[in-house]
Design a protein around this motif. Structure first.
Motif, PDB file in Angstrom:
ATOM      1  N   UNK A  25       0.749  -0.824   0.004  1.00 22.77           N
ATOM      2  CA  UNK A  25       0.393  -0.064  -0.165  1.00 22.77           C
ATOM      3  C   UNK A  25       0.770   1.476   0.559  1.00 22.77           C
ATOM      4  N   UNK A  26       2.253   1.630   0.993  1.00 23.07           N
ATOM      5  CA  UNK A  26       2.911   2.052   0.966  1.00 23.07           C
ATOM      6  C   UNK A  26       3.428   2.573  -0.587  1.00 23.07           C
ATOM      7  N   UNK A  27       4.139   1.243  -1.439  1.00 24.24           N
ATOM      8  CA  UNK A  27       4.451   1.574  -2.522  1.00 24.24           C
ATOM      9  C   UNK A  27       3.061   1.744  -3.601  1.00 24.24           C
ATOM     10  N   UNK A  28       1.917   2.214  -3.281  1.00 21.95           N
ATOM     11  CA  UNK A  28       1.073   1.780  -4.379  1.00 21.95           C
ATOM     12  C   UNK A  28       0.492   4.026  -3.820  1.00 21.95           C
ATOM     13  N   UNK A  29       1.116   4.230  -2.264  1.00 20.90           N
ATOM     14  CA  UNK A  29       1.163   5.922  -2.306  1.00 20.90           C
ATOM     15  C   UNK A  29       1.608   6.466  -2.394  1.00 20.90           C
ATOM     16  N   UNK A  30       3.258   5.995  -3.378  1.00 20.19           N
ATOM     17  CA  UNK A  30       3.967   6.854  -3.316  1.00 20.19           C
ATOM     18  C   UNK A  30       3.754   7.342  -4.654  1.00 20.19           C
ATOM     19  N   UNK A  31       2.826   6.333  -5.461  1.00 24.00           N
ATOM     20  CA  UNK A  31       3.356   6.116  -7.688  1.00 24.00           C
ATOM     21  C   UNK A  31       1.923   7.540  -7.310  1.00 24.00           C
ATOM     22  N   UNK A  32       0.517   7.952  -6.788  1.00 19.82           N
ATOM     23  CA  UNK A  32      -0.027   8.585  -7.182  1.00 19.82           C
ATOM     24  C   UNK A  32       0.192  10.321  -8.099  1.00 19.82           C
ATOM     25  N   UNK A  56      12.386  20.025   4.352  1.00 19.74           N
ATOM     26  CA  UNK A  56      11.630  18.919   3.082  1.00 19.74           C
ATOM     27  C   UNK A  56      12.001  18.988   1.920  1.00 19.74           C
ATOM     28  N   UNK A  57      12.585  20.126   2.020  1.00 20.88           N
ATOM     29  CA  UNK A  57      13.385  20.803   0.139  1.00 20.88           C
ATOM     30  C   UNK A  57      14.416  19.931  -0.306  1.00 20.88           C
ATOM     31  N   UNK A  58      15.014  20.223   1.096  1.00 21.70           N
ATOM     32  CA  UNK A  58      16.623  19.546   0.564  1.00 21.70           C
ATOM     33  C   UNK A  58      16.663  18.217   0.495  1.00 21.70           C
ATOM     34  N   UNK A  59      15.339  17.577   1.210  1.00 22.77           N
ATOM     35  CA  UNK A  59      15.630  16.202   1.061  1.00 22.77           C
ATOM     36  C   UNK A  59      15.033  15.525  -0.111  1.00 22.77           C
ATOM     37  N   UNK A  60      13.515  16.522  -0.685  1.00 21.91           N
ATOM     38  CA  UNK A  60      12.864  15.769  -1.616  1.00 21.91           C
ATOM     39  C   UNK A  60      13.941  16.490  -2.832  1.00 21.91           C
ATOM     40  N   UNK A  61      15.107  17.572  -2.811  1.00 24.01           N
ATOM     41  CA  UNK A  61      15.574  17.880  -4.074  1.00 24.01           C
ATOM     42  C   UNK A  61      17.093  16.833  -4.082  1.00 24.01           C
ATOM     43  N   UNK A  73       7.802  12.065  -2.637  1.00 22.89           N
ATOM     44  CA  UNK A  73       6.493  11.655  -1.661  1.00 22.89           C
ATOM     45  C   UNK A  73       7.657  11.186  -1.183  1.00 22.89           C
ATOM     46  N   UNK A  74       8.895  10.551  -1.361  1.00 24.78           N
ATOM     47  CA  UNK A  74      10.409   9.242  -0.418  1.00 24.78           C
ATOM     48  C   UNK A  74      10.632   9.778   0.952  1.00 24.78           C
ATOM     49  N   UNK A  75      10.697  11.484   1.181  1.00 25.89           N
ATOM     50  CA  UNK A  75      11.341  12.039   2.467  1.00 25.89           C
ATOM     51  C   UNK A  75       9.900  11.581   3.931  1.00 25.89           C
ATOM     52  N   UNK A  76       8.582  12.144   2.603  1.00 27.84           N
ATOM     53  CA  UNK A  76       7.431  12.128   3.755  1.00 27.84           C
ATOM     54  C   UNK A  76       7.146  10.352   4.271  1.00 27.84           C
ATOM     55  N   UNK A  77       7.527   9.487   3.459  1.00 27.99           N
ATOM     56  CA  UNK A  77       7.329   8.488   3.786  1.00 27.99           C
ATOM     57  C   UNK A  77       8.376   7.591   4.719  1.00 27.99           C
ATOM     58  N   UNK A  78       9.663   8.069   4.528  1.00 30.31           N
ATOM     59  CA  UNK A  78      10.994   7.767   5.260  1.00 30.31           C
ATOM     60  C   UNK A  78      10.256   7.926   7.109  1.00 30.31           C
TER      61      UNK A  78
END
Length: 540
Positions: free
Chosen positions: A16-23, A63-68, A82-87
């Motif tokens: 479900x987590x992987x599915x949520x990342x891909x929206x 979070x900007x840095x993490x996503x960058x 979405x990776x930083x929020x998931x982690x």
């Protein structure tokens, strides 16, 4: 058998987590924060955040840095955004489990984590690009490190390590969402003094090392961004904190009780246990008394703080969920199985009522919106039913004194429900995301045309285009940035036709009203996409 339940839960939660990342990214928050990170990578400027090429100082940059960094490593797409929020969500579960284990033992640790996994609200926000999950991680780390430091007060070396960890986590909370990181940490220290009736915690704060580490982590960016942008300090510290809290300027006005149903629905699977859990935590005796009351007081403070604010959004109260899950976990780990079964049956009844209400509720809005929601609604009903099914399984298992299988079953029902809700939300993509608009524009980008957004701005479109757009007769959250760089936009709609007619290709996204005005003026336009919210045109 308990391990088998947990294994199934882990596999389903991962899927479900992987599915949520891909929206597709949703407007506004997911598009806004993802685009800021994309522009950091594109410009190479990691000090001054920019949105659509315009200075944007509403939030700090962690979070900007993490996503960058994720974009640099994996490319600018939805899972990387979405990776930083998931982690951060997963790390929050780890922090909760570890702290609960050290404070109350493995049984409470397992129950606390499963109580939080059972919260569809918490788990859903782990897959959304919002700053609140990162804030939740670092404020929870600040809070629990403080509790662990107090637990180790007779062991100076261990106490010092946990207190310094609390200072460091507070600095990261400040870099996540501003001064709220200090406010929440200060509240925790205040409640520790009140509940222990002892101010000696102030002597154990390790002020020298703590302040040094806090400033080393949090201060450099504030210094650099203030030197590069003289307007930053007033906007960030005065406007974004005091004016946002004390006024209704952001137009996010909600009643004082706004967050109460969010917390109750957030813990829906165990909502019937919450009152008993709160009461038991407050009555706790011995070594459990201080930690339990701290969790309640801190959760109540966060709820009260945001309820008093003039600006309210649903995700604001997410930071209270781990501490409240700790109090709930104590109850779930110790309550008689028959009592847990009764509470789970209440959840079955609530889920049944919600499913019936959702199934028969009329869908309002224009025909386009009603059509989209009609496709999403069956998934909503199925998701609510999944929570009910998990609660029914939990009731049967709890009645047979299979406590942790019951907790895992409840969590599994919630995770399955989240997966179903994600599928349903996908039906709303044409309304919630600009990905279809970007796809309509993509074939015409090769010649590097000018891009305009006229009286309208969808936060996700620049991200999917990989380019900024020129705003036309649109200010909103760009007021401070445009005041500093007014040449970054076209202030008046009346000035747009001349810009459109300049030599070279051009594309524009417009509100339907603005399109009607431009069409009435005879402006040459070929329509590429149209829906009730926007029209996309290109210059012939």
């Amino acid at each position: 058998m308990a391990r088998a339940w947990l294994a199934v839960l882990a596999v389903v939660a991962l899927a479900v987590g992987v599915l949520n990342l891909q929206r597709p990214l949703a407007n506004p928050d997911e598009g806004r924060y993802s685009e800021i990170s994309r522009e950091m990578v594109a410009s190479g400027d990691w000090v001054t955040p920019r949105l659509d090429g315009i200075k944007y100082f509403e939030k700090p940059p962690l979070q900007y840095w993490a996503s960058a960094v994720a974009f640099e490593l994996f490319g600018p797409h939805e899972p990387a955004a979405r990776l930083y929020g998931w982690i951060a969500g997963f790390a929050t579960l780890v922090v909760l489990g570890f702290a609960a284990w050290r404070l109350a033992g493995p049984g409470v640790a397992g129950a606390s984590v499963l109580a939080l996994v059972a919260s569809p609200y918490f788990m859903a926000l782990g897959g959304i690009v919002t700053l609140d999950m990162g804030l939740t991680l670092w404020t929870s780390a600040t809070f629990f490190a403080l509790l662990l430091a107090e637990q180790a007060r007779e062991r100076p070396g261990v106490q010092r390590a946990w207190m310094i960890a609390s200072w460091a986590a507070m600095a990261l909370a400040v870099l996540s969402k501003g001064l709220i990181g200090i406010v929440f940490a200060g509240a925790a220290v205040f409640f520790a003094m009140v509940l222990a009736r002892d101010v000696s915690i102030l002597k154990r704060m390790r002020w020298g090392w703590g302040l040094a580490i806090f400033l080393a982590i949090a201060a450099p960016w504030f210094v650099l961004v203030s030197r590069a942008n003289p307007e930053f300090a007033h906007f960030f510290f005065v406007h974004e904190h005091f004016e946002r809290f004390l006024t209704h300027e952001h137009r996010r006005v909600q009643p004082a009780w706004f967050f109460i149903p969010i917390v109750l629905l957030g813990f829906l699977p165990w909502v019937a246990s919450l009152p008993a859990a709160v009461w038991d935590a407050w009555k706790a005796q011995g070594a459990q008394r201080f930690d339990s009351r701290m969790a309640l007081a801190w959760s109540a403070f966060i709820l009260t703080f945001f309820s008093a604010s003039g600006s309210k959004l649903p995700a604001y109260v997410l930071p209270l969920f781990p501490a409240l899950a700790f109090a709930l976990g104590r109850f779930l780990a110790a309550a008689p199985g028959a009592r847990l079964a009764r509470h789970a049956l209440w959840t079955v009844a609530i889920a049944l009522a919600l499913a019936v209400a959702a199934a028969i509720a009329p869908i309002s809005g224009d025909p386009w919106t009603r059509s989209l929601y009609a496709h999403a609604w069956p998934w909503l009903v199925a998701g609510i039913a999944a929570i009910g099914a998990g609660a029914l399984a939990a009731a049967l298992l709890a009645r047979g004194e299979r406590r942790f299988e019951a907790l895992a079953a409840m969590a599994l029902g919630s995770v399955v429900a989240l997966g179903l809700l994600i599928e349903g939300y996908g039906a709303l993509t044409p309304r919630q995301s600009g990905i279809d608009v970007a796809r309509a524009m993509a074939p015409y980008l090769g010649s590097n045309p000018r891009l305009y957004s006229v009286e309208y701005y969808d936060q996700t479109i620049p991200f999917y285009l990989g380019r900024t757009v020129t705003l036309v007769s649109y200010v909103d959250e760009f007021e401070t940035g445009l005041a500093a760089e007014p040449d970054k936009s076209i202030a008046r709609l009346a000035d747009f036709p001349a810009q459109w007619l300049r030599p070279g290709g051009a594309l524009a996204i417009m509100q339907p009203r603005a399109y009607a005005q431009m069409k009435a003026l005879g402006l040459p336009m070929i329509v590429l996409h149209v829906d009730p919210r926007r029209v996309v045109v290109r210059k012939p």
